[in-house]
Design a protein around this motif. Structure first.
Motif, PDB file in Angstrom:
ATOM      1  N   THR A   1      -2.347   4.601   3.074  1.00 12.06           N
ATOM      2  CA  THR A   1      -1.775   5.927   2.825  1.00 12.06           C
ATOM      3  C   THR A   1      -1.247   6.028   1.406  1.00 12.06           C
ATOM      4  OG1 THR A   1      -1.203   6.324   5.149  1.00 12.06           O
ATOM      5  CG2 THR A   1       0.156   7.435   3.504  1.00 12.06           C
ATOM      6  N   TRP A   2      -1.329   7.234   0.857  1.00  9.95           N
ATOM      7  CA  TRP A   2      -0.662   7.560  -0.409  1.00  9.95           C
ATOM      8  C   TRP A   2       0.506   8.501  -0.111  1.00  9.95           C
ATOM      9  CZ3 TRP A   2      -1.700   5.268  -4.994  1.00  9.95           C
ATOM     10  CH2 TRP A   2      -2.914   4.600  -5.131  1.00  9.95           C
ATOM     11  N   VAL A   3       1.632   8.176  -0.695  1.00 10.94           N
ATOM     12  CA  VAL A   3       2.855   8.977  -0.599  1.00 10.94           C
ATOM     13  C   VAL A   3       3.315   9.240  -2.027  1.00 10.94           C
ATOM     14  CG1 VAL A   3       5.277   8.975   0.129  1.00 10.94           C
ATOM     15  CG2 VAL A   3       3.513   8.005   1.642  1.00 10.94           C
TER      16      VAL A   3
ATOM     17  N   TYR B   1       2.848   6.297  -4.522  1.00  4.98           N
ATOM     18  CA  TYR B   1       2.914   4.998  -3.858  1.00  4.98           C
ATOM     19  C   TYR B   1       1.760   4.850  -2.880  1.00  4.98           C
ATOM     20  CZ  TYR B   1       7.947   4.952  -5.131  1.00  4.98           C
ATOM     21  OH  TYR B   1       9.148   4.975  -5.791  1.00  4.98           O
ATOM     22  N   CYS B   2       1.194   3.669  -2.806  1.00  3.55           N
ATOM     23  CA  CYS B   2       0.324   3.374  -1.668  1.00  3.55           C
ATOM     24  C   CYS B   2       1.126   2.534  -0.687  1.00  3.55           C
ATOM     25  CB  CYS B   2      -0.971   2.676  -2.065  1.00  3.55           C
ATOM     26  SG  CYS B   2      -0.809   0.991  -2.637  1.00  3.55           S
ATOM     27  N   ALA B   3       0.795   2.687   0.576  1.00  3.59           N
ATOM     28  CA  ALA B   3       1.526   1.995   1.627  1.00  3.59           C
ATOM     29  C   ALA B   3       0.572   1.598   2.737  1.00  3.59           C
ATOM     30  CB  ALA B   3       2.630   2.885   2.187  1.00  3.59           C
TER      31      ALA B   3
ATOM     32  N   GLY C   1       3.585  -0.298  -2.413  1.00  2.98           N
ATOM     33  CA  GLY C   1       3.442  -0.735  -3.791  1.00  2.98           C
ATOM     34  C   GLY C   1       4.652  -0.315  -4.605  1.00  2.98           C
ATOM     35  N   GLN C   2       4.619  -0.652  -5.879  1.00  2.51           N
ATOM     36  CA  GLN C   2       5.747  -0.339  -6.771  1.00  2.51           C
ATOM     37  C   GLN C   2       5.680   1.094  -7.283  1.00  2.51           C
ATOM     38  OE1 GLN C   2       2.979  -1.785  -7.761  1.00  2.51           O
ATOM     39  NE2 GLN C   2       2.495  -0.870  -9.761  1.00  2.51           N
TER      40      GLN C   2
END
Lengths: 106, 115
Positions: B35-37, B95-97, B106-107
């Motif tokens: 996922t991208w947030v 962020y990717c998660a 991720g950072q």
């Protein structure tokens, strides 16, 4: 889309206080909810999954509960490292939706 | 150790394009949705897009539908976000998660859309 209404948007607390944050879903989401902590400049950190399950490594002062479409994150005794912003997230369906966030400050 | 490392952010003019990458390691990539947030400056978290473990199922927020495309490459253990027709309100840290339940993030990589 399911709306997640998170309250309060901010709160002032002291070390040792019991803190409660609530998210209300606009429709039933079962237990498909997580709670996340975010500190400035950092990625969110998972605290609670499945509404009430404590993520590994997260202190036991954090807990989650559910009553119907109301979800609560409780910090039983606030510690200095707990000053942060907290978000709920529903993943019952898409689009997944976050609450607006609660900033816990001194 | 699970790691997610985003790259590809930067400054782009309105209407431009960027491709974000997220390199995953330390877990069986093909077993997880990704996922991208995003988070606009001073704002809350916004779910953007998710892709199933096989890549067969893809979901987008209405705010990016038709402009963003998520994809994944199991050979590279990576997930991508192609962002086209960028607008000023796409400015955010992305962020990717690993999903679910978003236990690893991720950072983040900053995307700035400005002329």
């Amino acid at each position: 889309a399911i709306q997640m209404t998170q309250s309060p948007s901010s709160l002032s607390a002291s070390v040792g206080d019991r803190v409660t944050i609530t998210c209300r879903a606009s429709q039933g989401i079962s237990i498909d909810l997580g709670w996340y902590q975010q500190k400035p400049g950092k990625a969110p950190k998972l605290l609670i999954y499945g509404a009430s399950n404590l993520e590994s490594g997260v202190p036991s002062r954090f807990s989650g509960s559910r009553s119907g479409t109301d979800f609560t994150l409780t910090i039983s005794s606030l510690q200095p490292e707990d000053f942060a912003t907290y978000y709920c997230l529903q993943h019952y369906n898409y689009p997944q939706t976050f609450g607006q966030g609660t900033k816990v400050e001194v | 150790e699970v790691q997610l490392v985003e790259s590809g952010g930067g400054l782009v003019k309105p209407g431009g394009s960027l491709r974000l990458s997220c390199a995953a390691s330390g877990f069986t990539f093909v077993s997880y949705y990704m996922t991208w947030v995003r988070q606009a400056p001073g704002k809350g978290l916004e779910w953007v897009s998710s892709i199933s473990s096989s890549g067969k199922y893809i979901y987008y927020a209405d705010s990016v539908k038709g402009r963003f495309t998520i994809s994944r490459d199991s050979a590279k253990n990576s997930v991508f976000l192609q962002m086209n027709s960028l607008r000023a309100d796409d400015t955010a840290v992305y962020y990717c998660a690993r999903s679910l339940p978003y236990d690893y993030w991720g950072q983040g990589t900053l995307v700035t859309v400005s002329s």
